[in-house]
Design an enzyme around this catalytic site. Sequence first.
Site, PDB file in Angstrom:
ATOM      1  N   SER A   1       3.751  -2.463  10.255  1.00 12.71           N
ATOM      2  CA  SER A   1       5.151  -2.328  10.435  1.00 12.71           C
ATOM      3  C   SER A   1       6.049  -3.608   9.881  1.00 12.71           C
ATOM      4  CB  SER A   1       5.647  -1.935  11.850  1.00 12.71           C
ATOM      5  OG  SER A   1       5.352  -0.683  12.010  1.00 12.71           O
TER       6      SER A   1
ATOM      7  N   GLU B   1      -4.943  -5.291  10.969  1.00  6.39           N
ATOM      8  CA  GLU B   1      -4.034  -4.125  10.977  1.00  6.39           C
ATOM      9  C   GLU B   1      -4.330  -3.371  12.233  1.00  6.39           C
ATOM     10  OE1 GLU B   1      -2.176  -2.984   6.981  1.00  6.39           O
ATOM     11  OE2 GLU B   1      -3.957  -1.622   7.240  1.00  6.39           O
TER      12      GLU B   1
ATOM     13  N   LYS C   1       0.054   4.356  -0.146  1.00  6.50           N
ATOM     14  CA  LYS C   1      -0.669   5.406   0.353  1.00  6.50           C
ATOM     15  C   LYS C   1      -0.412   6.877  -0.653  1.00  6.50           C
ATOM     16  CE  LYS C   1       0.398   3.408   4.736  1.00  6.50           C
ATOM     17  NZ  LYS C   1       0.389   3.696   6.295  1.00  6.50           N
TER      18      LYS C   1
ATOM     19  N   HIS D   1      -8.998   1.295   5.505  1.00  6.39           N
ATOM     20  CA  HIS D   1      -7.892   1.404   6.146  1.00  6.39           C
ATOM     21  C   HIS D   1      -7.993   2.453   7.149  1.00  6.39           C
ATOM     22  CE1 HIS D   1      -3.914   2.677   6.517  1.00  6.39           C
ATOM     23  NE2 HIS D   1      -3.412   1.512   6.014  1.00  6.39           N
TER      24      HIS D   1
ATOM     25  N   GLY E   1       2.845   1.988  10.734  1.00  6.81           N
ATOM     26  CA  GLY E   1       3.818   3.107  10.604  1.00  6.81           C
ATOM     27  C   GLY E   1       4.526   3.381  11.755  1.00  6.81           C
TER      28      GLY E   1
ATOM     29  N   ASN F   1       0.725  -1.170  -0.137  1.00  8.28           N
ATOM     30  CA  ASN F   1       0.008  -0.110   0.096  1.00  8.28           C
ATOM     31  C   ASN F   1       0.863   1.179  -0.107  1.00  8.28           C
ATOM     32  OD1 ASN F   1      -1.565   2.214   0.473  1.00  8.28           O
ATOM     33  ND2 ASN F   1      -2.125   1.301   2.660  1.00  8.28           N
TER      34      ASN F   1
ATOM     35  N   GLU G   1      -6.442   4.946   8.261  1.00  9.74           N
ATOM     36  CA  GLU G   1      -6.191   6.159   7.905  1.00  9.74           C
ATOM     37  C   GLU G   1      -7.656   6.411   7.401  1.00  9.74           C
ATOM     38  OE1 GLU G   1      -2.760   5.651   5.697  1.00  9.74           O
ATOM     39  OE2 GLU G   1      -1.756   5.148   7.543  1.00  9.74           O
TER      40      GLU G   1
HETATM   41  C1  PEP Z   1      -0.548   0.250   6.076  1.00  9.38           C
HETATM   42  O1  PEP Z   1      -0.757   1.142   5.937  1.00  9.38           O
HETATM   43  O2  PEP Z   1      -1.536  -0.787   5.806  1.00  9.38           O
HETATM   44  C2  PEP Z   1       0.503  -0.332   6.853  1.00  9.38           C
HETATM   45  C3  PEP Z   1       0.465  -1.624   7.407  1.00  9.38           C
HETATM   46  O3  PEP Z   1       1.676   0.636   7.086  1.00  9.38           O
HETATM   47  P1  PEP Z   1       3.219   0.040   7.751  1.00  9.38           P
HETATM   48  O4  PEP Z   1       3.514  -1.232   7.012  1.00  9.38           O
HETATM   49  O5  PEP Z   1       3.965   1.378   7.413  1.00  9.38           O
HETATM   50  O6  PEP Z   1       2.850   0.082   9.071  1.00  9.38           O
END
Ligand code: PEP
Length: 256
Positions: A215, A169, A11, A97, A175, A9, A99
């Site tokens: 992460s 998630e 973003k 998601h 992040g 992803n 966000e």
């Molecule tokens: C994501 O945005 O779906 C995500 C898992 O981000 P990150 O891998 O940076 O934690």
Amino acid sequence: MRKYLFAGNWKMNKTLKEVEDYFDKFLKKLSEINLSDREIMIAPPFTSLAYCQSILKDKPLKLGAQNSCWEEKGAFTGEISPKMLKELGVEYVILGHSERRHIFGETNEIIARRVEGVYKFGLIPILCVGETLEERNKGKTLEVVETQLSEGLKAIKEIKENEPVIAYEPVWAIGTGITATPEQAEEVHLFIREKLKKLYSEEIAGKIRILYGGSVTPDNIKDLMKKPNIDGVLVGGASLDPEKFFKICSIKVEKE
Ligand code: PEP
């Protein structure tokens, strides 16, 4: 056996020039992987989809989008329809998601409409669910995940093909550099699988892929993928670097 899914992803990152540089590197490496047990998907920003479609033609890389409206067309300023995404070769759409939920205020109801619209158009929704740190500390993880899951899927009464994908998630892991332990992730993945059996059937629940996101790096992917109910990963930060993402996508999966 469920086909693993390694999804990136991006973003709101990468200009067209940066996308070009990325694929120069990534596609060279992709031919080194045996892809028979897995799919690899990248969800770039909408602005790069047409370009990605042209360079990924005949390449074993799936294209994803980061959101979608439920309607085919109409007065929905700022939205993109599933029909438009399909035209651009998109197969997967990330929905719900954290966000979108936390920065843009998308509710379970809005997400459910998006999931339904995308699914009806023959695209595969990747429904993201996950608790905040506060919810985890209050012991509410499973309750939150259960609500987001059943509400997000509520318009999909029957699944025949194109099973949706679920991404667990935890918000506190996205992040932040803090990954859920493989045990923490597996506990929730197993819970999701059990819930899917009740919502649909044992057979369908056995086919639905459940991804972990938060992460993920080349250093922790192997241990996460050992768990029986982790069928792949949704990667944010590390998917922006072609070398890191390639390392993640090419690991040998060895289940416990
Ligand atoms: C994501 O945005 O779906 C995500 C898992 O981000 P990150 O891998 O940076 O934690």
